[in-house]
Design an enzyme around this catalytic site. Structure first.
Site, PDB file in Angstrom:
ATOM      1  N   THR A 194       0.819  -1.203   0.000  1.00  0.00           N
ATOM      2  CA  THR A 194       0.000   0.000   0.000  1.00  0.00           C
ATOM      3  C   THR A 194       0.858   1.260   0.000  1.00  0.00           C
ATOM      4  O   THR A 194       1.834   1.339   0.745  1.00  0.00           O
ATOM      5  CB  THR A 194      -0.855  -0.004   1.285  1.00  0.00           C
ATOM      6  OG1 THR A 194      -1.731  -1.113   1.220  1.00  0.00           O
ATOM      7  CG2 THR A 194      -1.643   1.276   1.443  1.00  0.00           C
ATOM      8  N   ARG A 222     -13.750  -8.037   1.165  1.00  0.00           N
ATOM      9  CA  ARG A 222     -12.894  -7.650   2.299  1.00  0.00           C
ATOM     10  C   ARG A 222     -12.341  -6.239   2.077  1.00  0.00           C
ATOM     11  O   ARG A 222     -11.853  -5.898   1.007  1.00  0.00           O
ATOM     12  CB  ARG A 222     -11.748  -8.645   2.435  1.00  0.00           C
ATOM     13  CG  ARG A 222     -10.792  -8.372   3.607  1.00  0.00           C
ATOM     14  CD  ARG A 222      -9.589  -7.546   3.177  1.00  0.00           C
ATOM     15  NE  ARG A 222      -8.652  -7.346   4.279  1.00  0.00           N
ATOM     16  CZ  ARG A 222      -7.621  -6.507   4.206  1.00  0.00           C
ATOM     17  NH1 ARG A 222      -7.403  -5.806   3.117  1.00  0.00           N
ATOM     18  NH2 ARG A 222      -6.820  -6.366   5.226  1.00  0.00           N
ATOM     19  N   VAL A 223     -12.411  -5.424   3.109  1.00  0.00           N
ATOM     20  CA  VAL A 223     -11.832  -4.081   3.055  1.00  0.00           C
ATOM     21  C   VAL A 223     -10.909  -3.931   4.263  1.00  0.00           C
ATOM     22  O   VAL A 223     -11.282  -4.312   5.377  1.00  0.00           O
ATOM     23  CB  VAL A 223     -12.941  -3.000   3.092  1.00  0.00           C
ATOM     24  CG1 VAL A 223     -12.336  -1.605   3.201  1.00  0.00           C
ATOM     25  CG2 VAL A 223     -13.823  -3.092   1.848  1.00  0.00           C
ATOM     26  N   ASP A 225      -7.717  -1.403   6.291  1.00  0.00           N
ATOM     27  CA  ASP A 225      -7.642  -0.096   6.949  1.00  0.00           C
ATOM     28  C   ASP A 225      -7.476   1.070   5.987  1.00  0.00           C
ATOM     29  O   ASP A 225      -7.831   2.213   6.310  1.00  0.00           O
ATOM     30  CB  ASP A 225      -6.426  -0.063   7.893  1.00  0.00           C
ATOM     31  CG  ASP A 225      -5.143  -0.256   7.094  1.00  0.00           C
ATOM     32  OD1 ASP A 225      -5.019  -1.288   6.413  1.00  0.00           O
ATOM     33  OD2 ASP A 225      -4.294   0.661   7.096  1.00  0.00           O
TER      34      ASP A 225
HETATM   35  N1  ASP Z   1      -3.173  -2.198   4.864  1.00  0.00           N
HETATM   36  C1  ASP Z   1      -3.587  -2.844   3.646  1.00  0.00           C
HETATM   37  C2  ASP Z   1      -4.815  -3.672   3.896  1.00  0.00           C
HETATM   38  O1  ASP Z   1      -4.932  -4.278   4.936  1.00  0.00           O
HETATM   39  C3  ASP Z   1      -2.554  -3.729   3.074  1.00  0.00           C
HETATM   40  C4  ASP Z   1      -1.233  -3.102   2.851  1.00  0.00           C
HETATM   41  O2  ASP Z   1      -0.787  -2.249   3.597  1.00  0.00           O
HETATM   42  O3  ASP Z   1      -0.619  -3.490   1.868  1.00  0.00           O
HETATM   43  O4  ASP Z   1      -5.628  -3.761   3.006  1.00  0.00           O
END
Ligand code: ASP
Length: 334
Positions: A194, A222-223, A225
């Site tokens: 991310t 699914r979502v 943070d």
């Molecule tokens: N935080 C993101 C999620 O849980 C994943 C990531 O940081 O790559 O969707």
């Protein structure tokens, strides 16, 4: 859930109590708080800074260059993260992102500006620049968050183009995963990740953006943070901002980015605040050994901090024309 389990979970999580207490402290010490905020405001930096999660050199350089030209913080942050949204080689953001376990790429993003306004989109298909779409939710609707098909249809009404987000490479990797499917929640340097970005502009205003395809091969719907204001991103222009990456479920349980900004409001440096937010997770139980969480934060003086659970997280910092990759300190030392 049995009452005993509920109480155990509630005390392990401790979010409501913690945030509640810090808010109570603020109320009790409001004159002290005002003094602190005045100090912070007096020290307000006007030297542009862009920071982002991981080693996204080009994205951070883009944001930093925009800021140096006098572009406002939110525009610079969106311009920066869109570099990764368009990068087909990045398998965790935008076009080319890993699909869910049914083979559909769904994206999440949010933005927050220096006025405390924000916008968010979750589970959006067929749109590459979802951070821009989140901004449109903020500026063109009376809402904060749009989901799924509603967000997608709104994107077309806003003139954003329909795109096929599943690249041949991502499709091939997904088909390979289908041969022995399992959830791998350790989000680390190999499957980086991310992009969350914070920008401070020449007026000293702070804004940020966070955009992702989320956990690779996630359950449909699914979502994490990243698009959740307060979890993946939070800004308070009088205090600073924070963004997160890593195991979204754990970040949400502790409202990590909001927590960091509140800790800074109560006098912690960005570094100490990131450490405390990680501690809230590692103090609960041993499960942290199996996942990564990383935070970066910046205050109004332009001080920057970062902390994560496992070694290996880096972030980018652009200031005074220099764009450098910085290794974050981490919790598990041995
Ligand atoms: N935080 C993101 C999620 O849980 C994943 C990531 O940081 O790559 O969707």
């Amino acid at each position: 859930m049995k009452r005993r389990d509920f109480i155990k979970n509630a005390s392990l999580t401790g979010v409501g109590l913690t945030v509640g207490n810090s808010l109570l402290n603020c109320a009790e010490n409001s004159s002290e708080k005002t003094k602190k905020e005045m100090t912070i405001t007096t020290n307000k930096s006007k030297n542009p800074i862009a920071i982002c999660t991981w080693g996204f050199v080009n994205a951070n350089a883009k944001a930093g260059e925009e800021l140096s030209k006098g572009i406002k913080a939110l525009d610079a942050a969106i311009a920066g993260v869109s570099v990764e949204e368009k990068n087909l080689k990045n398998t965790t953001v935008g076009k080319g992102g890993a699909p869910d376990r049914e083979g559909n790429v769904t994206l999440d993003a949010c933005v927050m500006d220096s006025n405390g306004d924000c916008g968010s989109v979750v589970c959006v298909e067929n749109i590459t620049n979802v951070a821009e779409l989140a901004r449109r939710v903020m500026t063109e609707t009376p809402h904060v968050m749009l989901a799924g098909l509603g967000a997608e249809e709104f994107a077309y009404r806003q003139g954003l183009e329909k795109d096929n987000l599943l690249t041949e490479a991502s499709k091939k990797a997904w088909k390979e995963w289908l041969k022995s499917p399992e959830y791998k929640p350790l989000i680390n340097i190999e499957n980086h990740d991310t992009i969350g970005m914070l920008c401070m502009d020449t007026d000293g205003d702070i804004a940020g953006a966070c955009t992702t395809s989320g956990l690779s091969y996630k359950m449909k719907g699914r979502v994490g943070d990243s698009p959740i204001i307060g979890s993946g991103l939070f800004i308070d222009n009088a205090i600073g901002g924070a963004v997160a990456t890593g195991m979204g479920e754990e970040i949400m349980k502790t409202v990590g980015s909001f927590l960091i900004v509140e800790l800074m409001r109560n006098g912690m440096s960005p570094q100490k605040a990131c450490e405390e937010a990680v501690n809230r997770i590692t103090n609960k139980n041993d499960r942290y050994k199996d996942f990564q969480i990383a935070y970066i934060a910046m205050n109004t003086s332009g001080d920057v901090g970062s902390y994560c659970i496992h070694k290996g997280f880096t972030y980018m910092k652009y200031q005074n024309g220099v764009n450098k990759n910085v290794h974050s300190d981490y919790f598990i030392k041995s």
